[in-house]
Scaffold this active site. Structure first.
Site, mmCIF file in Angstrom:
data_model
loop_
_atom_site.group_PDB
_atom_site.id
_atom_site.type_symbol
_atom_site.label_atom_id
_atom_site.label_comp_id
_atom_site.label_asym_id
_atom_site.label_seq_id
_atom_site.Cartn_x
_atom_site.Cartn_y
_atom_site.Cartn_z
ATOM 1 N N SER A 145 -3.627 -16.828 -3.156
ATOM 2 C CA SER A 145 -4.813 -16.734 -3.726
ATOM 3 C C SER A 145 -4.035 -17.168 -5.505
ATOM 4 O O SER A 145 -3.862 -17.263 -6.196
ATOM 5 C CB SER A 145 -5.143 -15.332 -4.281
ATOM 6 O OG SER A 145 -5.207 -14.679 -4.406
ATOM 7 N N LYS A 163 8.650 -19.519 -3.320
ATOM 8 C CA LYS A 163 6.650 -19.361 -3.532
ATOM 9 C C LYS A 163 6.405 -19.826 -4.762
ATOM 10 O O LYS A 163 7.573 -19.651 -5.643
ATOM 11 C CB LYS A 163 6.761 -17.751 -2.753
ATOM 12 C CG LYS A 163 5.503 -16.890 -3.485
ATOM 13 C CD LYS A 163 5.662 -15.413 -2.824
ATOM 14 C CE LYS A 163 4.220 -15.062 -3.450
ATOM 15 N NZ LYS A 163 3.966 -13.478 -2.776
ATOM 16 N N ASP A 293 -0.039 -3.232 0.865
ATOM 17 C CA ASP A 293 -0.974 -3.546 1.154
ATOM 18 C C ASP A 293 -1.248 -4.116 2.372
ATOM 19 O O ASP A 293 0.271 -4.299 3.634
ATOM 20 C CB ASP A 293 -0.606 -5.219 0.360
ATOM 21 C CG ASP A 293 -2.310 -5.916 0.736
ATOM 22 O OD1 ASP A 293 -3.004 -5.489 1.726
ATOM 23 O OD2 ASP A 293 -2.274 -7.282 0.770
ATOM 24 N N ASN A 298 1.032 -9.954 6.225
ATOM 25 C CA ASN A 298 2.299 -9.323 5.725
ATOM 26 C C ASN A 298 3.626 -8.496 6.390
ATOM 27 O O ASN A 298 4.482 -8.789 6.848
ATOM 28 C CB ASN A 298 2.664 -8.079 4.832
ATOM 29 C CG ASN A 298 1.500 -8.642 3.797
ATOM 30 O OD1 ASN A 298 1.911 -9.735 2.876
ATOM 31 N ND2 ASN A 298 1.573 -8.110 2.992
#
Length: 453
Positions: A145, A163, A293, A298
Site C-alpha cells: 500500500s 523499497k 505488525d 514481515n
C-alpha cells in the site's frame, strides 16, 4: 500497521499512483458518494418490491464491494492501508460485515508503471542514478500500500532490496484517513456507542510514522544491534548511501515465505513458533521496543540455516516499563488462576472500565480464564487445535449479541493485542506446538523486570 509489501506481485498491474492531494480527495469523495448512491438506489428498489431495505444488504452488494476494493487498491497509500487494516484477521474492532468490503485488498495489488518509477528514482538519486547499479530490476519483487520493493546489484557488488515509496502518499494521509472514516460511518454498521474517532486518529499518526523511511531505517538498525548476537534471526543491513526520505535500501536476503515452513517436521515448526514468541516477549519485557505488525510477510525463513528473517520496521513502537509491568502482572494472575488479579489488571490496562456492565465484565474475565486455562492444560500448547479459537469466537459473538461495546483501549494495548493475536495465528498456520507457559514463566520472572527510567 507497517507496509510490508506483498511478495511475488507478478500478476500485479502497472497503474499510476494518484499523487496529488486534491486528486486523491476527489476520488475518495466520489467513491463515498457513489456507494451512497448505489445504496439509495438499492433501497428504493427494495421499497418498490414491498420489502424493508437492510443496511447490510444494501452495502454488501457485489457492485459496492468491488467498487470500494478496486478504488482503494488503485489509490494505495493510507486509503488502501486503512482497508487492509479493516480486513485483518487479528482485528476485532469493527463488525465482520464491514471487514468483508476490504478483504479483497489483501490480494489486490497494483505497481507503479516504469515511467512513474523512473521519475521517483530520478527525484531521489538524480538523472544518472542507473549508472550506480550493475542491475536494477524494474519489475518489483514485492508491492503493497505504501511502497514497492526492487532487487538490484550495485557496481561495488552489493545485492540490495530497494523499497520505493509511492509518490504523494505521505502528503495525503490526513485526507485519506478522513475520507475512509466517512465511508465507514456511511455503512451504519458500527455498534451503537462505538467511538471511531480515536482509532482513526491513531491510524493517522501511525501512517505518518510508516511513511517516514528515515525513522524506519533507525528502527531497522536498532533491531540489528539488539539481535546481533542471536543466531536465530537475520535483520537486513541498512545502506545509507542509497536511502533517503522516500527510499529505503537494505540487504537482499534470499529466503522463503514463513508459511512455507509448514512443510518442515514438527520439531522445526515448533522451534520457529517458539522463536517468534520468545522474540515478542523479549520486545515487551526486555527491549522496550516492539515491531507491532504481525503481518506474515514481515517474517521469512531460510531453510538452509533455519533462521527467521525479520522485515519491515515501519511500525516499531517504544513500550514503557510501566506497560511491561502491567502485562507481567496480568500474565502472572492468569497463570496462577487468580480471577481477582485478572480483573484488577484488566481495569488497569483498559480492557475493562467502570462503564462496562457487570455481566459483560464477567464474560470478558471468563474469556481471559479460558485462554490461560488452555495454555496451562499441557506442557506444549498445540496451535493447530482449533478448539480455543472456536471458544473465543463463540464467546465474542455472544458478547456482541448482548450489546457489548468495547471501551476505547489505550494505544499500547491495541498494538500489543494485535501482535499477540498475529503471532498466535502464524503459529497456528505452521501447525506448531510450543512450550508457551515455560516461556511466559521465564519472561515474567521478577528478576527480569525492566527498571523504570
Amino acid at each position: 500497521m507497517p507496509d510490508t509489501p506483498k511478495s511475488d506481485p507478478q500478476g500485479s498491474r502497472g497503474l499510476r499512483v494518484p499523487s496529488g492531494r486534491l486528486t486523491r480527495m476527489a476520488r475518495l469523495g466520489g467513491l463515498t458518494a457513489g456507494v451512497a448512491g448505489n445504496m439509495a438506489a438499492g433501497g428504493l428498489a427494495s421499497l418498490g418490491r414491498g420489502e424493508r431495505p437492510s443496511m447490510r444488504g444494501l452495502l454488501l452488494t457485489p457492485r459496492n464491494i468491488t467498487r470500494v476494493a478496486d478504488e482503494l487498491a488503485k489509490m494505495r497509500g493510507a486509503a488502501m492501508k486503512m482497508g487492509q487494516l479493516l480486513s485483518m484477521d487479528t482485528g476485532d474492532v469493527l463488525p465482520p460485515e464491514l471487514s468483508q468490503i476490504m478483504a479483497r485488498l489483501r490480494d489486490d495489488g497494483h505497481i507503479m508503471p516504469p515511467k512513474q518509477l523512473k521519475r521517483v528514482l530520478e527525484a531521489a538519486w538524480g538523472d544518472g542514478w542507473l549508472r550506480r547499479f550493475k542491475r536494477f530490476d524494474v519489475r518489483p519483487i514485492a508491492a503493497a500500500s505504501i511502497g514497492q520493493v526492487h532487487r538490484a546489484q550495485t557496481r561495488d557488488g552489493r545485492d540490495v532490496a530497494v523499497k520505493v515509496q509511492y509518490p504523494g502518499v505521505a502528503g495525503s494521509i490526513d485526507s485519506d484517513v478522513a475520507n475512509v472514516g466517512a465511508l465507514i460511518k456511511l455503512t451504519g454498521l458500527l455498534p451503537k456507542g462505538f467511538e471511531l474517532a480515536p482509532y482513526l486518529e491513531e491510524a493517522r499518526q501511525q501512517l505518518h510514522i510508516e511513511t517516514d523511511y528515515a525513522a524506519e531505517a533507525r528502527s531497522l538498525q536498532r533491531f540489528g544491534d539488539l539481535l546481533a548476537g542471536d543466531g536465530r534471526f537475520v535483520v537486513p543491513g541498512f545502506h545509507c548511501d542509497l536511502s533517503g526520505p522516500d527510499i529505503l535500501t537494505m540487504d537482499f536476503i534470499d529466503s522463503r515465505p514463513i508459511e512455507d515452513a509448514v512443510a518442515e517436521d514438527q520439531p522445526t515448526r515448533g522451534r520457529i513458533a517458539a522463536d517468534l514468541i520468545d522474540l515478542m516477549l523479549a520486545e515487551l519485557f526486555d527491549f522496550g521496543l516492539m515491531q507491532t505488525d504481525p503481518n506474515f510477510a514481515n517474517y521469512r525463513y531460510k531453510p538452509d540455516t533455519g533462521q527467521i528473517v525479520l522485515l519491515d520496521f515501519g511500525a516499531t513502537r517504544v513500550l514503557s516499563a510501566e506497560v511491561a509491568d502491567q502485562y507481567r502482572r496480568i500474565m502472572r494472575a492468569g497463570l496462577d488462576g487468580d480471577r481477582a488479579g485478572l480483573v484488577a489488571c484488566a481495569h488497569e490496562i483498559g480492557f475493562l472500565s467502570p462503564d462496562v456492565a457487570a455481566r459483560h465484565a464477567d464474560q470478558i474475565t471468563d474469556m481471559m480464564e479460558v485462554v490461560f486455562g488452555a495454555l496451562t492444560a499441557q506442557p506444549h500448547f498445540d496451535f493447530a487445535d482449533p478448539a480455543l479459537n472456536r471458544q473465543m469466537q463463540a464467546k465474542g459473538m455472544a458478547l456482541a449479541e448482548d450489546g457489548f461495546v468495547p471501551p476505547p483501549l489505550p494505544v499500547d494495548a491495541l498494538f500489543l493485542q494485535r501482535k499477540f493475536a498475529g503471532i498466535f495465528l502464524l503459529a497456528a498456520r505452521l501447525q506448531a506446538r510450543a512450550p508457551v507457559v515455560e516461556m511466559l514463566e521465564h519472561w515474567i520472572s521478577p528478576s527480569r523486570s525492566r527498571p523504570a527510567p
